[in-house]
Design a protein around this motif. Sequence first.
Motif, PDB file in Angstrom:
ATOM      1  N   VAL A 127       0.853  -1.184   0.000  1.00 25.17           N
ATOM      2  CA  VAL A 127       0.000   0.000   0.000  1.00 25.17           C
ATOM      3  C   VAL A 127       0.887   1.232   0.000  1.00 25.17           C
ATOM      4  CG1 VAL A 127      -1.880   1.236   1.143  1.00 25.17           C
ATOM      5  CG2 VAL A 127      -1.765  -1.272   1.287  1.00 25.17           C
ATOM      6  N   THR A 128       0.917   1.968  -1.120  1.00 19.29           N
ATOM      7  CA  THR A 128       1.655   3.228  -1.146  1.00 19.29           C
ATOM      8  C   THR A 128       0.792   4.316  -0.510  1.00 19.29           C
ATOM      9  OG1 THR A 128       0.840   4.033  -3.298  1.00 19.29           O
ATOM     10  CG2 THR A 128       2.707   2.490  -3.324  1.00 19.29           C
ATOM     11  N   GLY A 129       1.424   5.335   0.020  1.00 14.97           N
ATOM     12  CA  GLY A 129       0.642   6.343   0.735  1.00 14.97           C
ATOM     13  C   GLY A 129      -0.015   5.767   1.967  1.00 14.97           C
ATOM     14  N   GLY A 130       0.670   4.808   2.580  1.00 11.11           N
ATOM     15  CA  GLY A 130       0.077   4.071   3.688  1.00 11.11           C
ATOM     16  C   GLY A 130      -0.135   4.858   4.962  1.00 11.11           C
ATOM     17  N   SER A 131       0.488   6.043   5.070  1.00 10.00           N
ATOM     18  CA  SER A 131       0.322   6.855   6.278  1.00 10.00           C
ATOM     19  C   SER A 131      -0.739   7.938   6.110  1.00 10.00           C
ATOM     20  CB  SER A 131       1.660   7.514   6.653  1.00 10.00           C
ATOM     21  OG  SER A 131       2.088   8.384   5.623  1.00 10.00           O
ATOM     22  N   GLY A 132      -1.409   7.965   4.963  1.00 10.87           N
ATOM     23  CA  GLY A 132      -2.428   8.979   4.707  1.00 10.87           C
ATOM     24  C   GLY A 132      -3.809   8.564   5.174  1.00 10.87           C
ATOM     25  N   LEU A 133      -4.788   9.363   4.823  1.00  8.43           N
ATOM     26  CA  LEU A 133      -6.173   9.163   5.254  1.00  8.43           C
ATOM     27  C   LEU A 133      -6.689   7.762   4.926  1.00  8.43           C
ATOM     28  CD1 LEU A 133      -9.054  10.101   6.100  1.00  8.43           C
ATOM     29  CD2 LEU A 133      -9.255  11.123   3.816  1.00  8.43           C
ATOM     30  N   VAL A 134      -6.623   7.366   3.659  1.00  5.92           N
ATOM     31  CA  VAL A 134      -7.171   6.072   3.245  1.00  5.92           C
ATOM     32  C   VAL A 134      -6.256   4.939   3.680  1.00  5.92           C
ATOM     33  CG1 VAL A 134      -8.030   4.710   1.303  1.00  5.92           C
ATOM     34  CG2 VAL A 134      -8.336   7.189   1.305  1.00  5.92           C
ATOM     35  N   GLY A 143      -9.368  -7.275  11.789  1.00  4.80           N
ATOM     36  CA  GLY A 143      -9.762  -8.628  11.400  1.00  4.80           C
ATOM     37  C   GLY A 143     -10.166  -8.814   9.959  1.00  4.80           C
ATOM     38  N   ALA A 144     -10.001  -7.798   9.117  1.00  3.69           N
ATOM     39  CA  ALA A 144     -10.417  -7.917   7.720  1.00  3.69           C
ATOM     40  C   ALA A 144      -9.410  -8.664   6.858  1.00  3.69           C
ATOM     41  CB  ALA A 144     -10.666  -6.531   7.118  1.00  3.69           C
ATOM     42  N   SER A 145      -8.206  -8.887   7.377  1.00  4.15           N
ATOM     43  CA  SER A 145      -7.198  -9.618   6.618  1.00  4.15           C
ATOM     44  C   SER A 145      -7.597 -11.084   6.486  1.00  4.15           C
ATOM     45  CB  SER A 145      -5.836  -9.511   7.314  1.00  4.15           C
ATOM     46  OG  SER A 145      -4.849 -10.190   6.589  1.00  4.15           O
ATOM     47  N   GLN A 146      -7.226 -11.687   5.369  1.00  7.42           N
ATOM     48  CA  GLN A 146      -7.520 -13.090   5.131  1.00  7.42           C
ATOM     49  C   GLN A 146      -6.256 -13.927   5.281  1.00  7.42           C
ATOM     50  OE1 GLN A 146      -9.444 -13.414   1.289  1.00  7.42           O
ATOM     51  NE2 GLN A 146     -11.394 -12.647   2.083  1.00  7.42           N
ATOM     52  N   PRO A 147      -6.399 -15.236   5.534  1.00  6.75           N
ATOM     53  CA  PRO A 147      -5.218 -16.101   5.664  1.00  6.75           C
ATOM     54  C   PRO A 147      -4.337 -16.019   4.418  1.00  6.75           C
ATOM     55  CG  PRO A 147      -7.188 -17.248   6.404  1.00  6.75           C
ATOM     56  CD  PRO A 147      -7.658 -15.967   5.785  1.00  6.75           C
ATOM     57  N   GLY A 148      -3.044 -15.916   4.634  1.00  8.77           N
ATOM     58  CA  GLY A 148      -2.109 -15.861   3.519  1.00  8.77           C
ATOM     59  C   GLY A 148      -1.800 -14.466   3.022  1.00  8.77           C
ATOM     60  N   GLU A 149      -2.504 -13.453   3.551  1.00  7.29           N
ATOM     61  CA  GLU A 149      -2.256 -12.078   3.126  1.00  7.29           C
ATOM     62  C   GLU A 149      -1.184 -11.435   3.996  1.00  7.29           C
ATOM     63  OE1 GLU A 149      -6.635 -10.702   1.334  1.00  7.29           O
ATOM     64  OE2 GLU A 149      -5.947  -9.967   3.291  1.00  7.29           O
ATOM     65  N   GLN A 150      -0.214 -10.835   3.358  1.00  9.07           N
ATOM     66  CA  GLN A 150       0.800 -10.046   4.049  1.00  9.07           C
ATOM     67  C   GLN A 150       0.635  -8.590   3.604  1.00  9.07           C
ATOM     68  OE1 GLN A 150       4.846 -11.008   3.046  1.00  9.07           O
ATOM     69  NE2 GLN A 150       5.699  -9.379   4.315  1.00  9.07           N
ATOM     70  N   TRP A 151       0.360  -7.709   4.559  1.00  7.33           N
ATOM     71  CA  TRP A 151       0.114  -6.300   4.259  1.00  7.33           C
ATOM     72  C   TRP A 151       1.360  -5.473   4.546  1.00  7.33           C
ATOM     73  CZ3 TRP A 151      -4.315  -4.165   2.162  1.00  7.33           C
ATOM     74  CH2 TRP A 151      -5.393  -5.035   2.004  1.00  7.33           C
ATOM     75  N   ILE A 152       1.754  -4.666   3.583  1.00 13.04           N
ATOM     76  CA  ILE A 152       2.948  -3.818   3.710  1.00 13.04           C
ATOM     77  C   ILE A 152       2.537  -2.384   3.418  1.00 13.04           C
ATOM     78  CG2 ILE A 152       5.298  -3.408   2.899  1.00 13.04           C
ATOM     79  CD1 ILE A 152       4.974  -6.389   1.666  1.00 13.04           C
ATOM     80  N   PHE A 153       2.551  -1.546   4.439  1.00 11.81           N
ATOM     81  CA  PHE A 153       2.162  -0.142   4.292  1.00 11.81           C
ATOM     82  C   PHE A 153       3.424   0.709   4.243  1.00 11.81           C
ATOM     83  CE2 PHE A 153      -1.443  -2.273   6.163  1.00 11.81           C
ATOM     84  CZ  PHE A 153      -2.534  -1.711   5.521  1.00 11.81           C
ATOM     85  N   VAL A 154       3.587   1.476   3.175  1.00  7.14           N
ATOM     86  CA  VAL A 154       4.783   2.297   3.024  1.00  7.14           C
ATOM     87  C   VAL A 154       4.386   3.761   2.836  1.00  7.14           C
ATOM     88  CG1 VAL A 154       6.162   0.422   2.077  1.00  7.14           C
ATOM     89  CG2 VAL A 154       4.892   1.928   0.521  1.00  7.14           C
ATOM     90  N   SER A 155       5.331   4.638   3.178  1.00 12.02           N
ATOM     91  CA  SER A 155       5.113   6.073   3.016  1.00 12.02           C
ATOM     92  C   SER A 155       6.359   6.675   2.373  1.00 12.02           C
ATOM     93  CB  SER A 155       4.858   6.726   4.379  1.00 12.02           C
ATOM     94  OG  SER A 155       6.038   6.699   5.165  1.00 12.02           O
ATOM     95  N   SER A 156       6.395   7.986   2.315  1.00  6.12           N
ATOM     96  CA  SER A 156       7.542   8.669   1.714  1.00  6.12           C
ATOM     97  C   SER A 156       8.828   8.410   2.498  1.00  6.12           C
ATOM     98  CB  SER A 156       7.279  10.176   1.630  1.00  6.12           C
ATOM     99  OG  SER A 156       6.992  10.707   2.916  1.00  6.12           O
ATOM    100  N   LYS A 157       8.701   7.973   3.754  1.00  8.69           N
ATOM    101  CA  LYS A 157       9.888   7.649   4.549  1.00  8.69           C
ATOM    102  C   LYS A 157      10.575   6.388   4.035  1.00  8.69           C
ATOM    103  CE  LYS A 157       8.094   9.724   8.815  1.00  8.69           C
ATOM    104  NZ  LYS A 157       7.675   9.464  10.220  1.00  8.69           N
ATOM    105  N   ASP A 158       9.799   5.536   3.368  1.00 14.19           N
ATOM    106  CA  ASP A 158      10.342   4.278   2.861  1.00 14.19           C
ATOM    107  C   ASP A 158      10.957   4.420   1.473  1.00 14.19           C
ATOM    108  OD1 ASP A 158       9.373   2.260   4.987  1.00 14.19           O
ATOM    109  OD2 ASP A 158       7.572   3.413   4.501  1.00 14.19           O
ATOM    110  N   ALA A 159      10.391   5.310   0.665  1.00 13.95           N
ATOM    111  CA  ALA A 159      10.918   5.541  -0.680  1.00 13.95           C
ATOM    112  C   ALA A 159      10.298   6.800  -1.247  1.00 13.95           C
ATOM    113  CB  ALA A 159      10.614   4.354  -1.591  1.00 13.95           C
TER     114      ALA A 159
END
Length: 338
Positions: free
Chosen positions: A12-19, A30-46
């Motif tokens: 997820v780009t823009g992961g630190s913003g509103l959405v 609890g909305a994540s499903q089995p096997g899902e890995q969520w990666i939230f990134v922001s401008s600090k990451d790239a």
Amino acid sequence: MADSSEGTRILVTGGSGLVGKAIQRIVADGASQPGEQWIFVSSKDADLIDTAQTRALFEKHRPTHVIHLAAMVGGLFRNIKYNLDFWRRKLRPRERKEDVHSHLRKNIQINDNVLQSAYEVGTRKVISCLSTCIFPDKTTYPIDETMIHNGPPHSSNFGYSYAKRMIDVQNRAYFQQYGCTFTAVIPTNVFGPHDNFNIEDGHVLPGLIHKVYLAKRSGSALTVWGTGKPRRQFIYSLDLARLFLWVLREYNEVDPIILSVGEEDEVSIKEAAETIAEAMGFQGELTFDTTKSDGQFKKTASNKKLRTYLPDFQFTPFKQAVKETCTWFEKNYEQARK
């Protein structure tokens, strides 16, 4: 394409913003499903303006799916003042000349880097976030997904609007040439916790929330910019986050889809201001500065396509969503973006 046996890695780009924050919250709830890995990134990451940094980010995580939220955004008055910057970012006086190469373009460069990097690492699906401001200024209502390119957007934000329209063009081109499932969603006016509550640079509803907070604290009148007559459809960020997950898992069209409450839920800016005042217990005078621009009078969008897929989706009632947002802002005033 990435091997499905490797699991699902969602970047997820823009992961630190509103959405992005809203998606983080519902995933954590609890909305994540089995096997899902969520990666939230922001401008600090790239810095997604930089092609090399974007490629490195995608090579590091090799996402199977991407929710692309990163963008340079702003409210009406910032859009009017900086239309060029919303297409590309100009050199600021304090920036060094040798930095020009990495700061010339903003939204166009970000989108191009993200989509190309996603293609290069074999990402199966990219969902980009557009805006209803991309639609033509001169049009019939309600607007729908087929009308994006039917004429120029409103002059107040043409730079941002054309940059966002190009994502739809790129999505179609990637599908035609490479068969990529790159698509886009078009939310109406989003609001909620973690919004940008800056009065001048933010969008209308969070700006009003901040104004009401200050007016209540100082005991002064609340001044709304414009006549208060323009009408908007507002969508709560947590509702939008739930819809993003549905698009991620179930929506397989390249054509974009509008994510919005119904036409019957459109409210005027005056009604929005009154709702915020009620939610925050503000009892002072409400005035309108008609020397300020109203922007587009209306941008009524049809959610008919969404309803054909999700006829029973329940949106949070506007007053409840406003109350929750106001409560969050009051509790987090010192840390909130403003």
